[in-house]
Every structure is written in C-alpha cells, then in structure tokens.
Design a protein around this motif. Structure first.
Motif, PDB file in Angstrom:
ATOM      1  N   ILE A   5       0.848  -1.185   0.000  1.00 15.32           N
ATOM      2  CA  ILE A   5       0.000   0.000   0.000  1.00 15.32           C
ATOM      3  C   ILE A   5       0.885   1.237   0.000  1.00 15.32           C
ATOM      4  O   ILE A   5       2.025   1.200   0.446  1.00 15.32           O
ATOM      5  CB  ILE A   5      -0.934   0.041   1.230  1.00 15.32           C
ATOM      6  N   ALA A  26      -2.674  -2.267   7.927  1.00 20.54           N
ATOM      7  CA  ALA A  26      -2.213  -3.023   6.763  1.00 20.54           C
ATOM      8  C   ALA A  26      -1.422  -4.259   7.197  1.00 20.54           C
ATOM      9  O   ALA A  26      -1.596  -5.348   6.637  1.00 20.54           O
ATOM     10  CB  ALA A  26      -1.358  -2.133   5.865  1.00 20.54           C
ATOM     11  N   PHE A  31      -0.953  -7.335   4.546  1.00 23.72           N
ATOM     12  CA  PHE A  31      -0.230  -6.704   3.447  1.00 23.72           C
ATOM     13  C   PHE A  31       1.272  -6.848   3.687  1.00 23.72           C
ATOM     14  O   PHE A  31       1.743  -6.907   4.823  1.00 23.72           O
ATOM     15  CB  PHE A  31      -0.608  -5.232   3.313  1.00 23.72           C
ATOM     16  N   ASP A 269      -2.643   2.244  -4.282  1.00 24.04           N
ATOM     17  CA  ASP A 269      -2.579   3.639  -3.852  1.00 24.04           C
ATOM     18  C   ASP A 269      -3.995   4.209  -3.855  1.00 24.04           C
ATOM     19  O   ASP A 269      -4.587   4.418  -4.923  1.00 24.04           O
ATOM     20  CB  ASP A 269      -1.678   4.424  -4.803  1.00 24.04           C
ATOM     21  N   THR A 270      -4.535   4.470  -2.676  1.00 28.61           N
ATOM     22  CA  THR A 270      -5.917   4.931  -2.576  1.00 28.61           C
ATOM     23  C   THR A 270      -6.097   6.386  -2.988  1.00 28.61           C
ATOM     24  O   THR A 270      -7.233   6.870  -3.057  1.00 28.61           O
ATOM     25  CB  THR A 270      -6.455   4.751  -1.144  1.00 28.61           C
ATOM     26  N   LEU A 292      -8.814  -0.736   2.071  1.00 26.48           N
ATOM     27  CA  LEU A 292      -7.845  -1.814   2.291  1.00 26.48           C
ATOM     28  C   LEU A 292      -8.543  -3.057   2.827  1.00 26.48           C
ATOM     29  O   LEU A 292      -8.213  -4.186   2.431  1.00 26.48           O
ATOM     30  CB  LEU A 292      -6.765  -1.358   3.266  1.00 26.48           C
TER      31      LEU A 292
END
Length: 308
Positions: A5, A26, A31, A269-270, A292
């Motif tokens: 992320i 995360a 992640f 990538d938000t 996420l």
C-alpha cells in the motif's frame, strides 16, 4: 505475488497517528509492504496534489520501523537528486538496520522544476545525477571504502555506515514510465516500479525493459507497479477508466489481467485516482481503511500471495 500500500504522508488530516494506524492496519490484514512518498519542498505547482503538511519519508519510515514487526517499508519514490548520496546511503541503511532488513529503496528522478530550483539542483541534469547517485549509493552499501569521480561527485576513500542488513543491499525499485526509466531500472534496479499504468500499457513496455536488461548484461528487473485503488458501489464507465478504479468486480478483472504479466509486487494507492485526475479530492477518503479492508477480504489472498 505480494501486495503493498501507499501510505498518505501528506495533506489535511495527516498526522503521525494516522500514518501509524494505516500501517498497523495493513500489517494486521497481511499486506506485505507499506510505502511513503517524497517531497522536500512544496512549490505552487505541487500544492494542488500534495498539500501540506508533508512528512519526510525517511523520518517517517524510521518511526514506523519501530512500530511494526513484519511488513516491509519502502519509498515510492525518493527523488534521488534532492539529497547528497552519502547522506541517502547512510539513512537508508539505518532504516534497513532499524527494521531488521525490511527496507525497500524506491527511487526516481522527480518532476517539479520549481522544487529543483528551490533546492538549487539542476533540473535538466536530474537523470545523470540520479545515475551517478545510484552508483555511489550501491557502492557505499557494499564496499568499505569508496572513491568516485564523476560529473556531479568527486571524492576518494570515503566510508559511511552502517551497512544495510539485506545482502547485498536493500532492493532498489526504479520508478518512471518510459524509456529512460526502464533503462535505469535495467542498469540499477531489482524492480521496475511504474505508477498508474494499466495491463495493456505494461504489456507493451515489458519487451523494452527486457531488451534494456540484456543490453546492460543484467537480469530483467521484477515488475512492481503502483496502481490506484478506488472501489465504488456503482460500475465506472469503461471508457477512460483507470486500472484499479471501479467496483470489486471491475478491479478484480484489472488485477487478474495484471497477474498475467507475473509481477512480483502490486502496490495499491488509494489517492492515485485523484493524482491522475479521475476523481475530485472530495471523493477520496483520505484516511479511511475500508478500501484496504475490502481489498483484503474480497480481492487479495494475502497469506497465499495471490488473488481470491
């Protein structure tokens, strides 16, 4: 295939607590990597996308190294010409030590001419500077004494430390989208780390990456793209839709197409949909972990390192 992320280290609402919360969430979800962006100054041309405050990536990652245990920590990407390579080599190795070998060194040449001017660095020479600095940094990570004579560096028998934990050094991911970036990745990189490119664009470029690696006499770098993650309840029209932007079903198809290219990593990538102009800032939940959590529950088999 591992998943990372991008952590928002800038903009309204960003605090040490918000960044720590994102990374710990995360890590808890499984992640594999958390990455941080880089700017040293915020000139007018950068402010619409990168509003203050902007937390330094190295300082932030050093802090997060002490708050995490398993997730890897990296830069997406350090603008290499902004800092002297002796300082960069030492700080990066420090973080690798503090994280027990969990640091990923993503680098790029930068884009803001105003920022280069503010820092007194030649914008036109940023590619050559990056190549010299990469050479010097890798030398300092792997040799006890380094001498370097180039256009931008000139010194004899210099050392810096500590050495990194990873052997021979932290993975080097080279950012950028086109020919020069791919040639730089082929010469110096363990991975090519483009952002915002969909499967078709990546598929078109990968033969050029392979050819550049063959010319450099090195293995083809791994593929580690950074793509948007912006999940919506309603389908996004396909015409002009960014990879990673849409319903769970649409994003699942995107990820399946990316998986066909056999990337080693995919970084989500938000905020990238805003950076690339697809949505407004108001449409992006800056520090909402729901994106996420949905991705981990419905799209990614993080433990199995594959897609659901």
């Amino acid at each position: 295939m591992k998943f990372g992320i991008n952590v928002l280290n800038y903009g309204p609402g960003t605090t040490p607590a918000s960044m720590e919360d994102w990374v710990l969430r995360a890590e808890g979800l499984g992640f594999h990597l958390a990455m941080i962006s880089d700017h040293v100054t915020l000139p007018q041309e950068a402010l619409p996308v990168f509003p203050p405050p902007f937390y330094d990536p190295f300082t932030t990652l050093a802090y997060l190294a002490g708050r995490t245990t398993t997730i890897e920590l990296g830069t997406t990407v350090i603008v290499l010409p902004y800092r002297h390579p002796l300082q960069t080599a030492r700080v990066a190795a420090n973080i690798d030590q503090m994280s027990n070998g969990r640091f990923v060194f993503g680098v790029g040449v930068g884009w803001s001419e105003q920022e280069f001017q503010a820092l007194g660095v030649d914008f036109a020479a940023r590619g050559k500077i990056t190549d010299e600095y990469l050479t010097a940094i890798k030398d300092h990570w792997t040799k006890p004494l380094v001498s370097f004579q180039g256009e931008h560096l000139d010194y004899t028998d210099i050392t810096t430390g500590p050495a990194p934990v990873r052997d021979p050094h932290p993975p080097v991911w080279v950012g950028g989208l086109n020919g020069p970036a791919m040639r730089r990745a082929a010469r110096f990189g363990d991975a090519w780390h483009p952002f915002g490119l969909g499967p078709a664009d990546l598929r078109e470029r990968l033969p050029k990456l392979k050819a550049a690696a063959e010319e450099a006499g090195r293995p083809t770098p791994a593929l580690a793209p950074r793509i948007p993650l912006h999940l919506t309840e309603q389908p996004v029209p396909e015409e002009g839709r960014l990879t990673g932007h849409g319903t769970v079903a649409q994003v699942r198809r995107d990820l399946e197409e990316l998986a066909e290219l056999e990337p080693d990593w995919i970084v989500l990538d938000t905020f990238l949909t805003f950076y690339l102009g697809a949505v407004s800032a108001e449409e992006v939940p800056r520090h909402d972990p729901a994106q996420l959590e949905i991705a981990a529950a419905e799209l990614l088999d993080l433990k199995g390192e594959t897609l659901r």
